[in-house]
Design a protein around this motif. Structure first.
Motif, PDB file in Angstrom:
ATOM      1  N   GLU A 136       0.930  -1.479  -0.418  1.00 50.42           N
ATOM      2  CA  GLU A 136      -0.009   0.117   0.286  1.00 50.42           C
ATOM      3  C   GLU A 136       1.157   1.208   0.096  1.00 50.42           C
TER       4      GLU A 136
ATOM      5  N   ASP B 227      -4.196  -2.197  -8.076  1.00 47.27           N
ATOM      6  CA  ASP B 227      -5.278  -1.028  -7.700  1.00 47.27           C
ATOM      7  C   ASP B 227      -5.419   0.249  -7.373  1.00 47.27           C
TER       8      ASP B 227
ATOM      9  N   SER C 104      -7.274   2.583  -5.070  1.00 47.18           N
ATOM     10  CA  SER C 104      -7.186   2.770  -3.753  1.00 47.18           C
ATOM     11  C   SER C 104      -5.607   2.876  -2.455  1.00 47.18           C
ATOM     12  N   ARG C 105      -4.220   2.604  -4.266  1.00 49.72           N
ATOM     13  CA  ARG C 105      -3.369   2.487  -3.930  1.00 49.72           C
ATOM     14  C   ARG C 105      -2.419   1.649  -3.513  1.00 49.72           C
ATOM     15  N   THR C 106      -2.963   0.499  -3.930  1.00 52.72           N
ATOM     16  CA  THR C 106      -2.675  -0.954  -3.181  1.00 52.72           C
ATOM     17  C   THR C 106      -1.782  -1.910  -4.892  1.00 52.72           C
TER      18      THR C 106
END
Length: 112
Positions: free
Chosen positions: A23, A73, A76-78
């Motif tokens: 993340e 993603d 969601s910065r993941t």
């Protein structure tokens, strides 16, 4: 402050599965290639997987092809690394690299 935080590592039996997460915090722009790299004890750092931005191209190291899947993603910065059919030789600290930054790593141990 930019920070990458990996999670999801642990102890798993051979043949098992884990999903690692990376993340990103503090990024104003996530539009970069993401890499997952691992380093086993006494071994050289090894590139595990790479994903382009926005994710159309994925490349894998020969040792993990067909078993690992990288994804991202950006909302969601993941980034994720799905690892299946794990082997003892997959034991290592796994790091993500994103936007010029490294995470702190997460330990994966494959052992019976």
């Amino acid at each position: 402050q930019v920070q990458l935080v990996e999670s999801g590592g642990g102890l798993v039996q051979p043949g098992g599965s884990l999903r690692l997460s990376c993340e990103a915090f503090g990024f104003t722009n996530t539009a970069y290639i993401i890499k997952w790299v691992r380093q086993g004890l006494g071994k050289e750092r090894e590139l595990v997987a790479t994903i382009s931005e926005p994710g159309y191209r994925k490349d894998y190291g020969d040792s993990v092809k067909g078993r690992f899947t990288i994804s991202r993603d950006d909302a969601s910065r993941t980034s994720y690394l799905e690892m299946n059919n794990l082997k003892s030789e997959d034991t290592a600290v796994y790091y993500c690299f994103w936007g010029g930054y490294w995470g702190q790593g997460t330990q994966v141990t494959v052992s019976s």
